[in-house]
Design a protein around this motif. Structure first.
Motif, mmCIF file in Angstrom:
data_model
loop_
_atom_site.group_PDB
_atom_site.id
_atom_site.type_symbol
_atom_site.label_atom_id
_atom_site.label_comp_id
_atom_site.label_asym_id
_atom_site.label_seq_id
_atom_site.Cartn_x
_atom_site.Cartn_y
_atom_site.Cartn_z
ATOM 1 N N GLY A 70 0.822 -1.202 0.000
ATOM 2 C CA GLY A 70 0.000 0.000 0.000
ATOM 3 C C GLY A 70 0.857 1.254 0.000
ATOM 4 O O GLY A 70 2.055 1.221 -0.279
ATOM 5 N N GLU A 71 0.235 2.383 0.311
ATOM 6 C CA GLU A 71 0.961 3.637 0.362
ATOM 7 C C GLU A 71 1.949 3.595 1.517
ATOM 8 O O GLU A 71 1.652 3.106 2.601
ATOM 9 C CB GLU A 71 -0.021 4.792 0.555
ATOM 10 N N ARG A 72 3.129 4.115 1.271
ATOM 11 C CA ARG A 72 4.202 3.978 2.242
ATOM 12 C C ARG A 72 3.897 4.683 3.556
ATOM 13 O O ARG A 72 4.157 4.146 4.629
ATOM 14 C CB ARG A 72 5.493 4.516 1.663
ATOM 15 N N GLY A 73 3.341 5.883 3.511
ATOM 16 C CA GLY A 73 3.035 6.627 4.735
ATOM 17 C C GLY A 73 2.019 5.900 5.599
ATOM 18 O O GLY A 73 2.160 5.808 6.821
ATOM 19 N N THR A 74 1.001 5.349 4.962
ATOM 20 C CA THR A 74 -0.018 4.596 5.686
ATOM 21 C C THR A 74 0.574 3.314 6.244
ATOM 22 O O THR A 74 0.276 2.923 7.379
ATOM 23 C CB THR A 74 -1.198 4.260 4.745
ATOM 24 N N ALA A 75 1.410 2.657 5.448
ATOM 25 C CA ALA A 75 2.036 1.411 5.899
ATOM 26 C C ALA A 75 2.957 1.660 7.090
ATOM 27 O O ALA A 75 3.000 0.859 8.028
ATOM 28 C CB ALA A 75 2.807 0.768 4.752
ATOM 29 N N ILE A 76 3.668 2.769 7.088
ATOM 30 C CA ILE A 76 4.549 3.104 8.211
ATOM 31 C C ILE A 76 3.711 3.338 9.469
ATOM 32 O O ILE A 76 4.064 2.870 10.560
ATOM 33 C CB ILE A 76 5.423 4.327 7.877
ATOM 34 N N ALA A 77 2.595 4.027 9.328
ATOM 35 C CA ALA A 77 1.711 4.249 10.479
ATOM 36 C C ALA A 77 1.164 2.921 11.009
ATOM 37 O O ALA A 77 1.063 2.724 12.223
ATOM 38 C CB ALA A 77 0.570 5.176 10.088
ATOM 39 N N GLU A 78 0.836 1.992 10.110
ATOM 40 C CA GLU A 78 0.354 0.677 10.536
ATOM 41 C C GLU A 78 1.439 -0.093 11.280
ATOM 42 O O GLU A 78 1.159 -0.762 12.276
ATOM 43 C CB GLU A 78 -0.123 -0.131 9.328
ATOM 44 N N VAL A 79 2.676 -0.011 10.791
ATOM 45 C CA VAL A 79 3.789 -0.690 11.467
ATOM 46 C C VAL A 79 3.956 -0.133 12.871
ATOM 47 O O VAL A 79 4.118 -0.887 13.836
ATOM 48 C CB VAL A 79 5.099 -0.534 10.658
ATOM 49 N N LEU A 80 3.889 1.188 13.011
ATOM 50 C CA LEU A 80 4.067 1.806 14.328
ATOM 51 C C LEU A 80 2.906 1.485 15.257
ATOM 52 O O LEU A 80 3.085 1.409 16.474
ATOM 53 C CB LEU A 80 4.251 3.310 14.188
ATOM 54 N N GLU A 81 1.725 1.292 14.683
ATOM 55 C CA GLU A 81 0.582 0.911 15.506
ATOM 56 C C GLU A 81 0.740 -0.526 16.002
ATOM 57 O O GLU A 81 0.448 -0.824 17.157
ATOM 58 C CB GLU A 81 -0.703 1.037 14.685
ATOM 59 N N LYS A 82 1.235 -1.382 15.124
ATOM 60 C CA LYS A 82 1.391 -2.794 15.490
ATOM 61 C C LYS A 82 2.627 -3.014 16.367
ATOM 62 O O LYS A 82 2.612 -3.851 17.257
ATOM 63 C CB LYS A 82 1.487 -3.642 14.226
#
Length: 128
Positions: A70-82
């Motif tokens: 997916g979009e990198r910014g969204t994916a980075i936010a998901e990684v930080l959430e997880k």
């Protein structure tokens, strides 16, 4: 009678020029692709730093974000959430200090027992 062979040039000037232009175009495409990849990597690193990821953890977060897709910014936010441990401890401390503790001047007094009330009257300078 022997034939004399005259060396034939491998192409005309136009063909040589076209070949040179093709090589220059291929080199410029390669340079452009490398520049775009570098720009995307720097944008991802900047996104990590803006979200509170220390520089030493940014590469790991970006690698995990690439796996998420997916979009990198969204994916980075998901990684930080997880995986919240990738964020800096300073940010966590700041969040804790903003949300926890007793604020001086906004103290809510709980009903005191008789012993506590007598102690407070005898020691007015002690803060609780």
């Amino acid at each position: 009678m022997e034939e004399i062979q005259i060396p034939v040039e491998e192409g005309t000037a136009a063909e040589t020029e076209e070949k040179g232009l093709e090589e220059a175009f291929a080199a410029s495409e390669l340079a452009r692709n490398e520049a775009e990849a570098r720009a995307q990597a720097l944008e991802a690193r900047l996104c990590c730093l803006e979200l509170g990821v220390p520089a030493e953890n940014a590469a790991d977060v970006i690698a995990l974000a690439d796996r998420f897709g997916g979009e990198r910014g969204t994916a980075i936010a998901e990684v930080l959430e997880k995986y919240p441990f990738f964020r800096s401890n300073a940010e966590e401390k700041a969040v804790r200090t903003l949300n926890a503790g007793v604020h001086i001047g906004q103290s809510v007094s709980a009903p005191c027992s008789g012993v506590e009330e007598a102690f407070r009257r005898a020691n007015p300078d002690v803060r609780f």
